[in-house]
Design an enzyme around this catalytic site. Structure first.
Site, mmCIF file in Angstrom:
data_model
loop_
_atom_site.group_PDB
_atom_site.id
_atom_site.type_symbol
_atom_site.label_atom_id
_atom_site.label_comp_id
_atom_site.label_asym_id
_atom_site.label_seq_id
_atom_site.Cartn_x
_atom_site.Cartn_y
_atom_site.Cartn_z
ATOM 1 N N TYR A 114 -1.158 2.066 17.326
ATOM 2 C CA TYR A 114 -0.673 3.362 17.785
ATOM 3 C C TYR A 114 -1.335 3.797 19.077
ATOM 4 C CZ TYR A 114 1.602 3.488 13.307
ATOM 5 O OH TYR A 114 2.392 3.161 12.237
ATOM 6 N N LYS B 25 -1.799 -0.387 -1.638
ATOM 7 C CA LYS B 25 -2.018 -1.808 -1.885
ATOM 8 C C LYS B 25 -3.338 -2.043 -2.599
ATOM 9 C CE LYS B 25 -1.770 -3.287 2.249
ATOM 10 N NZ LYS B 25 -1.779 -4.265 3.365
ATOM 11 N N HIS C 182 -4.673 2.215 6.041
ATOM 12 C CA HIS C 182 -4.898 0.882 6.598
ATOM 13 C C HIS C 182 -6.286 0.383 6.187
ATOM 14 C CE1 HIS C 182 -1.828 1.646 10.062
ATOM 15 N NE2 HIS C 182 -1.250 1.165 8.981
ATOM 16 N N HIS D 240 10.207 3.557 7.461
ATOM 17 C CA HIS D 240 8.950 3.346 8.170
ATOM 18 C C HIS D 240 8.966 3.954 9.570
ATOM 19 C CE1 HIS D 240 7.421 0.911 4.960
ATOM 20 N NE2 HIS D 240 6.342 0.598 5.658
ATOM 21 N N ARG E 280 7.347 7.188 9.236
ATOM 22 C CA ARG E 280 5.894 7.002 9.124
ATOM 23 C C ARG E 280 5.279 6.721 10.495
ATOM 24 N NH1 ARG E 280 1.494 5.055 5.929
ATOM 25 N NH2 ARG E 280 0.589 3.096 6.655
ATOM 26 N N ARG F 282 4.562 5.197 3.139
ATOM 27 C CA ARG F 282 5.346 3.966 3.063
ATOM 28 C C ARG F 282 6.456 4.193 2.042
ATOM 29 N NH1 ARG F 282 -0.101 1.836 2.924
ATOM 30 N NH2 ARG F 282 -0.549 0.555 4.775
#
Length: 276
Positions: free
Chosen positions: A254, A157, A245, A219, A222, A133
């Site tokens: 995906y 995150k 994730h 992105h 990515r 990211r």
């Protein structure tokens, strides 16, 4: 110009809306869009959506932000900045199934091979090879790189840290760019400070437009890496861990992309798809 536009938008909101919450919400979303350097067109809106999906924002949250941007684009239209409200012309995510844009392998090769600036080559090589990211690559410090074991420590995150692999090629460009530095931010601007999100987006956009005639965001690199890995047979759970994730649901996007691409290839290769 962008800062002035946001200031004018704030005055517009205060004139036409009475709710402080509404004004704050609309202004915050407009600022986010402008400060991250998205283009004022349909592609800019799509990239905005892709980036929010990648941070696992729900469809309802994204659509709330798009409602704010629709007001912002109506304002821009009234000022002659844009000719259309591109938010209204862009497909909105439904049930969190919104396919991210990605580049074909040959497009990635064409993009990377035409970057002569060492910093920029190392930057884009790393984003692609490790599917990073924007915040992860920009937050990287020299101390986070293990050249011997070809891995880097990234901050994700929730203040989570994890090690992920990097390619030998990305490692070589990184080592050449760092040139012996022992600490501090990896990617620097011309003033020796940490590269900003806005600058990163400008760099990616500049090279993409020049080499493959596409307007993309960091992105997109990515998304491209994730798609290429899945197409090469990577297990979905492993891909989930690699991408960082929290849930498999975010990674499953995906698989939809993979099936869509497979169908396209199948249709194009079918003997009856061509005219006699």
């Amino acid at each position: 110009m962008s800062i002035v536009i946001v200031d004018e938008f704030e005055l517009f909101l205060k004139k036409h809306y009475t709710s402080k919450y509404t004004i704050k919400s609309y202004l915050s979303d407009a600022k986010e869009f402008v400060e991250k350097g998205y283009s004022f067109d349909k592609e800019g809106i799509r990239q905005f959506i892709f980036d929010l999906l990648d941070t696992e924002k729900s469809a309802s949250t994204i659509n709330r932000k798009l409602a704010s941007l629709s007001v912002f684009f109506e304002f821009l239209k009234s000022r002659g900045v844009v000719d259309k409200n591109y938010v209204k012309l862009t497909e909105k995510p439904k049930n969190d199934k919104y396919l991210p844009a990605f580049l074909e392998v040959d497009e990635i090769v064409g993009l990377l091979e035409n970057i002569k600036n060492l910093r920029d080559r190392a930057l884009l090589e790393l984003i692609y090879s490790s599917a990073l990211r924007a915040s992860e690559v920009l937050g990287l410090n020299v101390e986070d790189i293990d050249f011997d074991k070809l891995k880097i420590r990234v901050r994700r995150k929730g203040a989570k840290e994890m090690y992920i692999p990097i390619s030998k090629r990305a490692s070589d460009y990184l080592k050449a760019y760092i040139n012996g530095r022992q600490e501090g931010p990896v990617f620097l601007n011309r003033y020796g400070k940490r590269l900003s999100d806005r600058s990163l987006r400008k760099i990616v956009k500049k090279y993409a437009l020049k080499t493959i005639a596409k307007d993309i965001s960091p992105h997109t690199l990515r998304h491209s890496r994730a798609t290429h890995l899945l197409n090469s047979g990577m297990d979905l759970r492993l891909l989930q861990k690699f991408l960082g994730h929290n849930t498999i649901k975010a990674t499953q996007i995906y698989t939809h992309l993979n099936l869509k691409q497979l169908a396209k290839v199948y249709d194009n290769s079918h003997p009856l798809s061509k005219d006699e």
